[in-house]
Design a protein around this motif. Structure first.
Motif, PDB file in Angstrom:
ATOM      1  N   THR A 119       7.282  -0.074  -7.726  1.00  0.00           N
ATOM      2  CA  THR A 119       6.282   0.080  -6.666  1.00  0.00           C
ATOM      3  C   THR A 119       5.941   1.547  -6.460  1.00  0.00           C
ATOM      4  O   THR A 119       4.773   1.917  -6.295  1.00  0.00           O
ATOM      5  CB  THR A 119       6.789  -0.538  -5.356  1.00  0.00           C
ATOM      6  OG1 THR A 119       7.041  -1.932  -5.560  1.00  0.00           O
ATOM      7  CG2 THR A 119       5.781  -0.366  -4.238  1.00  0.00           C
ATOM      8  N   SER A 120       6.978   2.404  -6.486  1.00  0.00           N
ATOM      9  CA  SER A 120       6.764   3.841  -6.325  1.00  0.00           C
ATOM     10  C   SER A 120       5.942   4.400  -7.486  1.00  0.00           C
ATOM     11  O   SER A 120       5.021   5.204  -7.280  1.00  0.00           O
ATOM     12  CB  SER A 120       8.112   4.557  -6.249  1.00  0.00           C
ATOM     13  OG  SER A 120       7.942   5.951  -6.202  1.00  0.00           O
ATOM     14  N   SER A 122       2.334   3.303  -7.134  1.00  0.00           N
ATOM     15  CA  SER A 122       1.616   3.955  -6.032  1.00  0.00           C
ATOM     16  C   SER A 122       1.051   5.303  -6.460  1.00  0.00           C
ATOM     17  O   SER A 122       0.054   5.769  -5.915  1.00  0.00           O
ATOM     18  CB  SER A 122       2.542   4.134  -4.826  1.00  0.00           C
ATOM     19  OG  SER A 122       3.551   5.090  -5.102  1.00  0.00           O
ATOM     20  N   LYS A 123       1.688   5.925  -7.458  1.00  0.00           N
ATOM     21  CA  LYS A 123       1.171   7.181  -8.000  1.00  0.00           C
ATOM     22  C   LYS A 123       0.069   6.916  -9.030  1.00  0.00           C
ATOM     23  O   LYS A 123      -0.918   7.658  -9.101  1.00  0.00           O
ATOM     24  CB  LYS A 123       2.300   7.982  -8.643  1.00  0.00           C
ATOM     25  CG  LYS A 123       3.369   8.426  -7.657  1.00  0.00           C
ATOM     26  CD  LYS A 123       4.538   9.088  -8.359  1.00  0.00           C
ATOM     27  CE  LYS A 123       5.633   9.467  -7.367  1.00  0.00           C
ATOM     28  NZ  LYS A 123       6.825  10.035  -8.049  1.00  0.00           N
ATOM     29  N   PRO A 132      -3.018   4.620  -6.591  1.00  0.00           N
ATOM     30  CA  PRO A 132      -2.747   4.814  -5.153  1.00  0.00           C
ATOM     31  C   PRO A 132      -3.509   3.842  -4.264  1.00  0.00           C
ATOM     32  O   PRO A 132      -3.077   3.558  -3.147  1.00  0.00           O
ATOM     33  CB  PRO A 132      -3.172   6.267  -4.907  1.00  0.00           C
ATOM     34  CG  PRO A 132      -4.020   6.651  -6.080  1.00  0.00           C
ATOM     35  CD  PRO A 132      -3.537   5.844  -7.221  1.00  0.00           C
ATOM     36  N   GLU A 133      -4.623   3.311  -4.760  1.00  0.00           N
ATOM     37  CA  GLU A 133      -5.409   2.352  -3.974  1.00  0.00           C
ATOM     38  C   GLU A 133      -4.637   1.057  -3.709  1.00  0.00           C
ATOM     39  O   GLU A 133      -4.992   0.290  -2.822  1.00  0.00           O
ATOM     40  CB  GLU A 133      -6.714   2.027  -4.704  1.00  0.00           C
ATOM     41  CG  GLU A 133      -7.663   3.215  -4.845  1.00  0.00           C
ATOM     42  CD  GLU A 133      -7.417   4.026  -6.109  1.00  0.00           C
ATOM     43  OE1 GLU A 133      -8.321   4.772  -6.502  1.00  0.00           O
ATOM     44  OE2 GLU A 133      -6.313   3.911  -6.711  1.00  0.00           O
ATOM     45  N   TRP A 134      -3.579   0.799  -4.471  1.00  0.00           N
ATOM     46  CA  TRP A 134      -2.789  -0.415  -4.294  1.00  0.00           C
ATOM     47  C   TRP A 134      -1.551  -0.197  -3.427  1.00  0.00           C
ATOM     48  O   TRP A 134      -0.802  -1.137  -3.160  1.00  0.00           O
ATOM     49  CB  TRP A 134      -2.327  -0.952  -5.654  1.00  0.00           C
ATOM     50  CG  TRP A 134      -3.416  -1.545  -6.490  1.00  0.00           C
ATOM     51  CD1 TRP A 134      -4.755  -1.514  -6.258  1.00  0.00           C
ATOM     52  CD2 TRP A 134      -3.243  -2.255  -7.726  1.00  0.00           C
ATOM     53  NE1 TRP A 134      -5.443  -2.154  -7.251  1.00  0.00           N
ATOM     54  CE2 TRP A 134      -4.547  -2.626  -8.173  1.00  0.00           C
ATOM     55  CE3 TRP A 134      -2.132  -2.617  -8.486  1.00  0.00           C
ATOM     56  CZ2 TRP A 134      -4.756  -3.332  -9.353  1.00  0.00           C
ATOM     57  CZ3 TRP A 134      -2.341  -3.327  -9.666  1.00  0.00           C
ATOM     58  CH2 TRP A 134      -3.632  -3.680 -10.091  1.00  0.00           C
ATOM     59  N   SER A 135      -1.320   1.039  -3.014  1.00  0.00           N
ATOM     60  CA  SER A 135      -0.046   1.356  -2.349  1.00  0.00           C
ATOM     61  C   SER A 135       0.108   0.691  -0.987  1.00  0.00           C
ATOM     62  O   SER A 135       1.227   0.540  -0.497  1.00  0.00           O
ATOM     63  CB  SER A 135       0.104   2.873  -2.205  1.00  0.00           C
ATOM     64  OG  SER A 135      -0.952   3.415  -1.413  1.00  0.00           O
ATOM     65  N   GLY A 136      -0.967   0.259  -0.377  1.00  0.00           N
ATOM     66  CA  GLY A 136      -0.868  -0.369   0.939  1.00  0.00           C
ATOM     67  C   GLY A 136      -0.579  -1.868   0.893  1.00  0.00           C
ATOM     68  O   GLY A 136      -0.525  -2.518   1.941  1.00  0.00           O
ATOM     69  N   TYR A 137      -0.404  -2.410  -0.325  1.00  0.00           N
ATOM     70  CA  TYR A 137      -0.199  -3.850  -0.479  1.00  0.00           C
ATOM     71  C   TYR A 137       1.194  -4.148  -1.043  1.00  0.00           C
ATOM     72  O   TYR A 137       1.764  -3.323  -1.770  1.00  0.00           O
ATOM     73  CB  TYR A 137      -1.251  -4.450  -1.428  1.00  0.00           C
ATOM     74  CG  TYR A 137      -2.675  -4.222  -1.013  1.00  0.00           C
ATOM     75  CD1 TYR A 137      -3.289  -5.037  -0.069  1.00  0.00           C
ATOM     76  CD2 TYR A 137      -3.422  -3.175  -1.565  1.00  0.00           C
ATOM     77  CE1 TYR A 137      -4.617  -4.833   0.306  1.00  0.00           C
ATOM     78  CE2 TYR A 137      -4.749  -2.957  -1.195  1.00  0.00           C
ATOM     79  CZ  TYR A 137      -5.333  -3.795  -0.262  1.00  0.00           C
ATOM     80  OH  TYR A 137      -6.631  -3.585   0.104  1.00  0.00           O
ATOM     81  N   THR A 138       1.717  -5.315  -0.718  1.00  0.00           N
ATOM     82  CA  THR A 138       2.963  -5.790  -1.322  1.00  0.00           C
ATOM     83  C   THR A 138       2.603  -6.639  -2.532  1.00  0.00           C
ATOM     84  O   THR A 138       2.121  -7.765  -2.401  1.00  0.00           O
ATOM     85  CB  THR A 138       3.783  -6.613  -0.319  1.00  0.00           C
ATOM     86  OG1 THR A 138       4.064  -5.804   0.829  1.00  0.00           O
ATOM     87  CG2 THR A 138       5.096  -7.080  -0.942  1.00  0.00           C
ATOM     88  N   THR A 189       3.904  -1.996 -16.219  1.00  0.00           N
ATOM     89  CA  THR A 189       3.486  -0.851 -15.405  1.00  0.00           C
ATOM     90  C   THR A 189       3.301   0.391 -16.263  1.00  0.00           C
ATOM     91  O   THR A 189       2.460   1.242 -15.962  1.00  0.00           O
ATOM     92  CB  THR A 189       4.496  -0.555 -14.289  1.00  0.00           C
ATOM     93  OG1 THR A 189       5.773  -0.212 -14.857  1.00  0.00           O
ATOM     94  CG2 THR A 189       4.675  -1.762 -13.382  1.00  0.00           C
TER      95      THR A 189
END
Length: 391
Positions: A17-18, A21-22, A25-31, A40
Motif C-alpha cells: 500500500t505504501s 501510494s507513491k 498517489p491518486e489511489w492513496s485515499g482508498y482501501t 505492483t
C-alpha cells in the motif's frame, strides 16, 4: 517474539500500500487490494499512465469513421488486453467512452474489479481471457474497440525468466497483429525500454506510425517506457517522440536523424553550457539531430555531451545542464590541483578508459557541494577535465 502469519500478511499489505501510494498517489485515499508484490512492481505509475491516456486521446482524434452514425474524433472504446493492476485502465477511463480490462490472472482481474468499484469507475468492464488467435474474437468482438492497448508480459511462463524479444512475450503481438488490426484500426503497445527501436519497428512492419520514448523524473530520470502506435493501412514511416512526464517533448523521424549534421566542438570555454542528454534521449539515438536542431557542438562522435553558449529551454527537462567553470587537461598535475581546490564534487567519466568510480578515486574528491567534474574525450581536443556547476 516470532510473528504470526496474520502479522506477516498485514506487514506485506502495508508495504504494498505504501509503495502504491507513491506510484499512484491518486489511489492513496482508498482501501484497495494488491494481490502480489509482482503486480505492483510491473504496473504503471499514474504519471506514465496519464501520458498514455493523452496519446490514446490523440489516436482517437485521428480515427476515421467506421460506420453510419460514427463521428470522427469521438471518445474511444479502449480494450486493454493485458490489464494487470489496472493503472493504465484507470487513466483510460477518464478519456474513453468505455474501457475493457482483460487480465488472464483471474485473481488479479477480480481484485481490479473490486478496486474500481471502490474508486468509483463505472465505464469499465472486465474479462479474464487468454489472448490467442483463436480467442481474440471472443475477447473483443462484442466490445467493438476503437483502440486496442497491450503491454505484453516480458516474463517466461512457468520460470519467470525475463524475455525481451516481442515474439517471446505474452501475448505474441507479432503473430496477432493482423488479426487485432482487423478488429480495431489502432493498436498501442508498451514494450521493454531495453528493446532496440529500429529492430522492433522493422519486425512489426509498415503499420508503425509513432514511437514514444518516455522518461520520468526530468533530465535525471530513467527511460521508463517504449510505446508503439500501429495503425491499419499506415505506410508513411514512423516518427519518434522523446517525452518526459512533465510534458516536455521533441519529435523527429529516422530520416531527420540520418540527414542531420553533427557539429564537433573545436573549443570549449569557461562560462559555456554543457548538456548531458537524459536516458530517454540517449535511448532514442538522436545524437546528430540534437546538434543540428539546437545548434549544439558535440564533444565527440562517441562522447554524448554537448556544449553551447546558451541553454535551450526546449531541452530543460530532457537534458542535465551545467555551467562550465574550468577546462583542464586530463593530467596528473591537473587532478592533483583539482583535489585541493574542489574537495567535494560529483564525478562522471565519459568515453575514457576508466569508470566514474575509478576517476573519483584518482581525483580524491567526495560527493557534494553542487559541483560536477567530467572526465571526457573530445575528438578535437583530446581528454579533458571539465569542472561544472548544475544549472
Amino acid at each position: 517474539m516470532k510473528k504470526t502469519f496474520a502479522e506477516i500478511l498485514s506487514e506485506q499489505k502495508a508495504e504494498l500500500t505504501s509503495k502504491m501510494s507513491k506510484k499512484v498517489p491518486e489511489w492513496s485515499g482508498y482501501t484497495l487490494e494488491y494481490p502480489s508484490k509482482l503486480c505492483t512492481e510491473q504496473c504503471s505509475s499514474s504519471a506514465t499512465a496519464r501520458y498514455k491516456a493523452s496519446l490514446l486521446e490523440r489516436v482517437a482524434s485521428s480515427r476515421r469513421p467506421q460506420m453510419a452514425g460514427d463521428t470522427e474524433g469521438c471518445k474511444p472504446r479502449i480494450a486493454d488486453i493485458t490489464g494487470g493492476l489496472g493503472v493504465d485502465c484507470w487513466a483510460f477511463s477518464q478519456i474513453a467512452e468505455a474501457v475493457l480490462h482483460n487480465e488472464m490472472n483471474t485473481e488479479l482481474s477480480e481484485a481490479v474489479r473490486k478496486n474500481f468499484e471502490v474508486i468509483g469507475i463505472q465505464n469499465t468492464t472486465f474479462s479474464s481471457i487468454c489472448i490467442t488467435e483463436e480467442a481474440v474474437d471472443e475477447a473483443l468482438a462484442s466490445f467493438r474497440p476503437t483502440i486496442i492497448f497491450t503491454d505484453p508480459a516480458r516474463r517466461e511462463a512457468g520460470t519467470g525468466k525475463k524475455v525481451f524479444r516481442l515474439e517471446d512475450c505474452t501475448p505474441d503481438i507479432l503473430s496477432l497483429k493482423d488479426k487485432l488490426l482487423s478488429i480495431s484500426e489502432n493498436i498501442v503497445m508498451k514494450i521493454s525500454p531495453m528493446a532496440d527501436i529500429s529492430l522492433v519497428c522493422k519486425s512489426i512492419g509498415d503499420c508503425v506510425r509513432e514511437v514514444h520514448v518516455l522518461g520520468t523524473g526530468g533530465a535525471s530520470g530513467e527511460c521508463k517506457e517504449l510505446i508503439i502506435w500501429m495503425q491499419r493501412d499506415w505506410h508513411d514511416g514512423y516518427s519518434i517522440t522523446v517525452a518526459d512526464t512533465s510534458g516536455a517533448s521533441i519529435s523527429f523521424s529516422p530520416l531527420d536523424e540520418s540527414s542531420a549534421r553533427m557539429s564537433i566542438a573545436a573549443s570549449i570555454a569557461a562560462g559555456s553550457i554543457l548538456l548531458e542528454p537524459s536516458a530517454a534521449l540517449m535511448k532514442a539515438g538522436c545524437f546528430s539531430l540534437l546538434s543540428d536542431r539546437f545548434s549544439l557542438a558535440k564533444l565527440g562522435t562517441s562522447t554524448h555531451l554537448y556544449v553551447s553558449d546558451g541553454a535551450p529551454e526546449e531541452l530543460a527537462a530532457l537534458c542535465k545542464r551545467f555551467r562550465i567553470l574550468e577546462v583542464l587537461p586530463f593530467s596528473g598535475s591537473a587532478m592533483k590541483s583539482l583535489s585541493k581546490e574542489y574537495p567535494r564534487a560529483d564525478v562522471t567519466a565519459r568515453n575514457i578508459p576508466m569508470t566514474s568510480d575509478q576517476l573519483r578515486v584518482k581525483l580524491r574528491v567526495a560527493p557534494g557541494d553542487g559541483l560536477h567534474i567530467f572526465g571526457c574525450h573530445s575528438d578535437r581536443l583530446g581528454r579533458l577535465l571539465l569542472v561544472t556547476e548544475r544549472i
